[in-house]
Design an enzyme around this catalytic site. Structure first.
Site, mmCIF file in Angstrom:
data_model
loop_
_atom_site.group_PDB
_atom_site.id
_atom_site.type_symbol
_atom_site.label_atom_id
_atom_site.label_comp_id
_atom_site.label_asym_id
_atom_site.label_seq_id
_atom_site.Cartn_x
_atom_site.Cartn_y
_atom_site.Cartn_z
ATOM 1 C CG HIS A 48 -12.169 -40.144 -18.515
ATOM 2 N ND1 HIS A 48 -11.558 -41.341 -18.217
ATOM 3 C CD2 HIS A 48 -11.877 -39.304 -17.481
ATOM 4 C CE1 HIS A 48 -10.918 -41.221 -17.059
ATOM 5 N NE2 HIS A 48 -11.103 -40.008 -16.597
ATOM 6 C CG HIS A 72 -13.199 -38.109 -12.169
ATOM 7 N ND1 HIS A 72 -14.008 -38.779 -13.041
ATOM 8 C CD2 HIS A 72 -11.951 -38.149 -12.695
ATOM 9 C CE1 HIS A 72 -13.277 -39.218 -14.059
ATOM 10 N NE2 HIS A 72 -12.016 -38.850 -13.878
ATOM 11 C CD GLU A 76 -6.601 -32.923 -12.514
ATOM 12 O OE1 GLU A 76 -6.958 -33.446 -11.446
ATOM 13 O OE2 GLU A 76 -5.966 -33.529 -13.394
ATOM 14 C CG ASP A 77 -9.019 -31.947 -17.053
ATOM 15 O OD1 ASP A 77 -7.921 -31.438 -16.748
ATOM 16 O OD2 ASP A 77 -9.209 -33.169 -17.112
ATOM 17 C CG ASP A 139 -9.513 -41.162 -13.186
ATOM 18 O OD1 ASP A 139 -9.853 -40.987 -14.371
ATOM 19 O OD2 ASP A 139 -8.680 -40.449 -12.588
ATOM 20 C CG ASP A 259 0.963 -74.174 -14.076
ATOM 21 O OD1 ASP A 259 1.883 -73.794 -14.817
ATOM 22 O OD2 ASP A 259 0.995 -74.090 -12.843
HETATM 23 MN MN MN Z 1 -10.174 -38.833 -14.973
#
Ligand code: MN
Length: 727
Positions: A48, A72, A76-77, A139, A259
């Site tokens: 990712h 990034h 958070e993770d 992201d 179209d």
């Molecule tokens: Mn992410």
């Protein structure tokens, strides 16, 4: 699968060795902290951040952006702290990573609340640094590309959020490829059935369509060559979401849409006039469909998109859409702000970009106004979504507004004062109501009137954040002013009731204490609370009086009675009477004699009602305590009005009253009371109460009344005319 070596290689084409080393370091850091983590797809998590970094390097963004792309999700993770990031990668990257980190889940009650707070946070960060948004969008693109691995209920929510918030944000930045990809991916998950049908339809008969497309392209190209114009002709399937929108707007099925391909002429030259040449060539070739020509070169879209759009009836009678633009315009149309944000040494932000960022900042206005998360998200979506209309000032300047905007929005976009004093508008020289909705191409002129003020009703039809917040600001201010005045009046009234000068109360330490006790800033704040009924004026005055008595007791030994009473009654400055030695005493005029400026007067210190002023020869004075009588003087700085009573005896004739009142009004004097009584001897007694400035004016009236032929006597009377109001 994307590899770091590919990214480094691409970065090497425009970044220097230090930058490359930093990206590599970020990669190693990210790989080690994400180690062992897997995505829902089963792939290693590291895929990712690598995909995100890869998109950023394709957009030729700077090293800090690419490093952030790799890092990034670390805060958070993983167990990485922001301090560790700062230590390893510096302030710039830390700011970006922090801006991209969501607020901890535990803090919020609802999903909506969390979504709203995270958006607020991101918008704040991006207003400082637009790269936050660019990275966030990449992201989101990768997350959307792999959305199928998410549980079903998440798919709907994430796709909806992408369509409503992220795609419009990409559009704001002018990054067309992002906008289209985000829209198509959202569409796929929100309306899977329609998506399947459209994609099948586009894939079907591909061979036939390619042949047809090549034919159209070569016809256009042939014409360009004939006129010596150099450029490229492109034909490409329209993106699915725009086909869906067309189906919805025209209420037709995908089979009825002919179209599906859009053609594009991209000119090598940067001469704008060549675009118009191509347009005329195409219109000469095929009949244009009326109402479908749009000149986004003369009037660019708000995101600075420029192009000519036209729809013509093609070689087989089918509709055919053509866009015409220069290479430079094309570059902007595809990459938007990112094309200007590409890594260039020491390059300042261009005016274009600055404008773009300012428009995004306008979104921040929303976050100040709505604390309720539902309202906040609602208004953010409206602000992002709204289609635009383009109108002209009388000077020919173009202004863009959200669809549904009114002359009020226009007025405030020029200047706050223009908005505040707006009373009407002319559109294309005709007067329109203020709630008129602006149309493309309107020439709008605002009619102003100094002294005119905004109305609360305007909130119903203004749509731009700027206008709404200015109107709210004004009404709030006005409400406050009204409250201040009301509070002040209530306090004054109470002061009068208790015979205390309000100026003295306001200056007292008790008053100051009350302000402090309620945590207020100033006197005005206190008046507002009084007007709301939160603090009673009686409480304030009583508290003052309680302390005032103490203060006076202490003074008592030093000064005489008269002086003391005099000091008790303050009057507002600018009054008509001065009292020797004291300048701030509450004064009223005795009704028994109603003295006029010019009369000789004395003052009498009453019990509890200040000083009453009598004519020096008022018979009532003989009843009074001599010790309480003081010298007073007229002090007429400006004209004031005094009541005076007059009695006229005249012959009983018709039209008498009008004759008298005409004579009185001719001198500019107001009559406030009239009473007529017929006497036995064919005469009438007329009592008037008049308002005069002074004795001189009164004497003039007497003289002029005496000249009237039916008037017998005129005299000033010193008795109260109205029985119920006797003193
Ligand atoms: Mn992410």
């Amino acid at each position: 699968m994307i590899r770091i070596t590919d990214i480094l290689e691409k970065a090497g084409q425009y970044l220097d060795e230090t930058d490359i080393a930093l990206i590599e370091k970020a990669y190693i850091f990210s790989a080690s902290v994400h180690q062992g983590q897997v995505r829902l797809s089963g792939e290693p998590y590291l895929i990712h951040p690598l995909e995100v970094a890869n998109m950023l390097v394709d957009m030729k963004l700077d090293a800090a952006s690419i490093v952030t792309g790799l890092l990034h999700d670390t805060i958070e993770d993983t167990y990485v702290t922001i301090d560790e990031i700062r230590e390893a990668f510096g302030k710039d990257v830390t700011f970006l990573v922090e801006g991209l980190t969501k607020i901890s889940k535990i803090t919020f009650g609802s999903k909506l609340e969390r979504q709203a707070e995270n958006f607020r946070k991101m918008m704040l960060a991006m207003s400082t640094d637009i790269r936050v948004l660019l990275i966030k969008l990449t992201d989101r693109i990768h997350n959307m590309r792999t959305l199928e691995y998410q549980p079903l209920e998440n798919q709907q929510y994430i796709a909806q959020e992408t369509l409503e918030l992220y795609a419009p944000l990409a559009n704001r930045l002018g990054i067309n490829w992002m906008k289209m990809e985000l829209e198509d991916l959202s569409f796929k998950f929100i309306h899977p059935e329609e998506y399947r049908r459209i994609s099948e339809k586009v894939a079907q008969s591909t061979e036939k369509r390619i042949a047809y497309m090549e034919e159209v392209k070569s016809i256009i190209k042939g014409e360009l060559d004939k006129f010596g114009l150099k450029g490229e002709v492109e034909g490409r399937a329209k993106h699915y979401y725009s086909i869906l929108k067309k189906m919805q707007v025209q209420q037709i099925d995908v089979d009825e849409i002919y179209d599906l391909i859009a053609y594009r002429v991209i000119l090598d030259s940067d001469k704008v006039k060549e675009c118009y040449e191509v347009l005329s060539i195409i219109h000469a070739l095929w009949r244009p469909v009326t109402g479908r020509f749009k000149d986004f070169i003369a009037v660019p879209k708000a995101n600075h998109y420029q192009s000519l759009h036209t729809t013509v009836v093609g070689p087989y009678g089918e509709r055919l859409e053509v866009q015409i633009r220069t290479r430079e315009m094309h570059e902007w149309a595809e990459k938007g702000i990112a094309s200007h944000w590409q890594y260039k040494e020491g390059k300042a932000v261009s005016a274009h970009d600055a404008d773009q960022i300012n428009r995004l900042r306008e979104l921040l206005d929303i976050q100040d106004q709505y604390t309720n998360p539902r309202e906040f998200m609602q208004n953010l979506k409206i602000a992002l979504y709204s289609d635009e209309v383009y109108v002209f000032t009388p000077q020919g300047d173009v202004k863009a507004f959200p669809r549904g905007a009114t002359p009020i929005d226009f007025a405030y976009s020029i200047h706050t004062d223009v908005g505040n004093h707006c009373i009407g508008a002319k559109v294309n020289r005709n007067i329109v109501p203020l709630k008129y909705q602006l149309q493309n191409g309107d020439i709008v002129e605002i009619i102003m009137q100094p002294g005119h003020n905004p109305s609360k009703d305007w909130l119903k039809f203004a749509v731009t954040q700027r206008a709404l917040s200015k109107i709210r600001q004004w009404t709030k201010q006005e409400e406050r002013e009204r409250s201040v005045t009301l509070g002040q009046e209530l306090l004054d009234k109470e002061c009068k009731r208790q015979s205390v000068a309000s100026t003295k109360v306001v200056k007292s330490p008790e008053f100051e204490d009350i302000i402090k006790e309620h945590g207020l800033q100033n006197t005005e704040d206190l008046y507002v609370l009084i007007s709301y009924g939160k603090i009673s004026p009686r409480h304030i005055v009583n508290r003052f009086l309680h302390h005032e008595e103490d203060r006076q007791d202490k003074e008592e030994e030093k000064i005489g009675l008269a002086e003391r009473i005099k000091r008790k009654f303050k009057r507002p400055s600018g009054a008509a009477i001065s009292i020797t030695g004291i300048d701030d005493v509450m004064v009223r005029f005795a009704k028994c004699c109603s003295p006029l400026p010019g009369d000789e007067i004395v003052g009498f210190i009453t019990r509890g009602r200040g000083v009453s002023v009598h004519e020096a020869n008022c018979p009532k004075l003989s009843e009074f305590d001599h010790e309480r009588i003081i010298d007073v003087h007229w002090n007429m700085e400006k004209e004031q009005i005094f009541p005076v009573n007059i009695r006229i005896i005249c012959r009983d004739k018709t039209g008498l009253l009008s004759e008298l009142s005409t004579a009185i009004s001719a001198l500019g004097v107001n009559i406030t009371y009239v009473n007529l009584e017929t006497q036995l001897n064919q005469t009438v007694r007329c009592d008037f109460q008049l308002e005069v400035n002074d004795l001189k004016q009164f004497k003039k009236i007497v003289t002029s009344l005496q000249k009237l032929k039916n008037v017998l006597t005129v005299e000033r009377i010193r008795e109260t005319l109205f029985k119920k109001d006797q003193t």
